[in-house]
Design an enzyme around this catalytic site. Structure first.
Site, PDB file in Angstrom:
ATOM      1  N   GLU A 139      45.566  -0.555  31.861  1.00 50.64           N
ATOM      2  CA  GLU A 139      44.828   0.355  30.990  1.00 50.64           C
ATOM      3  C   GLU A 139      45.834   1.034  30.069  1.00 50.64           C
ATOM      4  OE1 GLU A 139      42.310   3.238  32.955  1.00 50.64           O
ATOM      5  OE2 GLU A 139      42.598   4.709  31.353  1.00 50.64           O
ATOM      6  N   GLU A 144      43.731  10.399  24.539  1.00 51.82           N
ATOM      7  CA  GLU A 144      43.007  10.905  25.702  1.00 51.82           C
ATOM      8  C   GLU A 144      43.640  12.210  26.138  1.00 51.82           C
ATOM      9  OE1 GLU A 144      41.358   9.271  29.987  1.00 51.82           O
ATOM     10  OE2 GLU A 144      43.445   8.924  29.459  1.00 51.82           O
TER      11      GLU A 144
END
Length: 330
Positions: A139, A144
């Site tokens: 990932e 984020e």
């Protein structure tokens, strides 16, 4: 639109002694602008939020009817419901998670032109990529928030890798960001991943006040790098700000986050990835008590993230992405 990757490589020996190998020149293979996000190039994820957020991800018809997704020829908007008061027994606040139909591997580069991102206490927005067997195929979190930065109205982005076991990063490497954790393995440290904190004005209200900017990511078999340029930057590469069909990553300067294969087999840890845009609330990071208490308990007067999200829909009028483009180069 797919075209041939121009296979130029150069090597740069860093002051740290690490060798970074660049796939320097890439040609645009795919672009998403405006209505492209709604034309079948993305799937609407409707399963239960894997991060335990106070959210219900809705399908395309529901999102369209509630105006949670809409577009012009040039701009795409993804937002959450900001009108419905929820009880504790109701499903979570309606929102959207999009996943690209196409996958992108190595070597490739990605440029994200983002004018606005969701903000507000309880929000947890992200722009990221992941493989088919999480976490063993990797990932990459490009934009984020993780505690203490990013989520809940904070102003610092965080770039992070999450992997299978036996992937770590060197403590010292050629980047401008601040190392938060060197262990990328999802099974360790509560799945913190190997995160790098960006400067202020790269997330949340300050990012939006400055008109957003450009995030970029390059991945090869030997490293992954992430950059950010604010809208007013005088150093943003012309090919990035101009949306050119060719980019030369060697011209992008030192990345904010640099993840080399020194103690991590990047080639085997990261397979082809889908690109994801999502907005959740509370959950495993933004909603944990210590993070909520740090960022939002005092300012909201509410001691629990879920309670706040349930009772205050108007607080999320600014909880939206406004995306000018996503361009993939291979």
């Amino acid at each position: 639109m797919h075209s041939t990757f121009v296979h130029l490589f150069s090597s740069v020996v860093l002051a740290t002694g690490l060798l970074r190998v660049h796939a320097a020149t890439y040609t645009q293979s795919t672009s998403y602008i405006g209505n492209d996000f709604l034309s079948g190039d993305f799937n609407f994820f409707t399963a239960t939020d894997p991060t335990a957020g106070r959210v219900t991800y809705v399908d395309q018809a529901t999102a369209s009817a509630a105006n949670l997704t809409f577009a012009t020829d040039d701009v795409f908007v993804l937002r959450a419901d900001d009108t419905t008061v929820l009880t504790a027994s109701d499903p979570g606040r309606n929102s959207v998670r999009l996943e690209s139909v196409l996958t992108f591997g190595s070597p490739s580069a990605m440029v994200l032109d983002v004018a606005h991102m969701p903000e507000g206490c309880g929000t947890w927005p992200a722009l990221w990529t992941y493989g088919p067997d999480w976490p063993n195929t990797g990932e990459i979190d490009i934009m984020e928030g993780k505690p203490p930065s990013g989520v809940n109205n904070q102003n610092n982005n965080q770039g992070t890798l999450h992997t299978g076991p036996s992937c770590t990063m060197p403590a010292s490497r050629d980047q401008t960001g601040t190392v938060l954790n060197d262990d990328c393995a999802a099974a360790d440290d509560g799945n913190d991943g190997c995160g790098v904190e960006f400067a202020t004005n790269t997330f949340g209200p300050s990012f939006n006040a400055a008109g957003g900017g450009w995030f970029a990511m390059e991945r090869t078999s030997t490293f992954i790098s992430i950059w950010f340029w604010p809208r007013s930057s005088t150093t943003v590469p012309a090919a990035v700000s101009g949306g050119n069909t060719e980019v030369i990553t060697d011209n992008w300067g030192t990345p904010v986050a640099y993840f080399p294969n020194t103690d991590c087999n990047i080639a085997s840890e990261f397979e082809a990835h889908n690109f994801v845009i999502n907005l959740t609330f509370c959950g495993d990071w933004a909603g944990i008590a210590s993070v909520w208490d740090l960022a939002c308990a005092a300012s909201t007067g509410v001691s629990d993230c879920n309670d706040y999200v349930n009772a205050n829909p108007s607080a999320f009028s600014n909880a939206y992405f406004e995306i000018n483009s996503v361009r993939i180069y291979e």
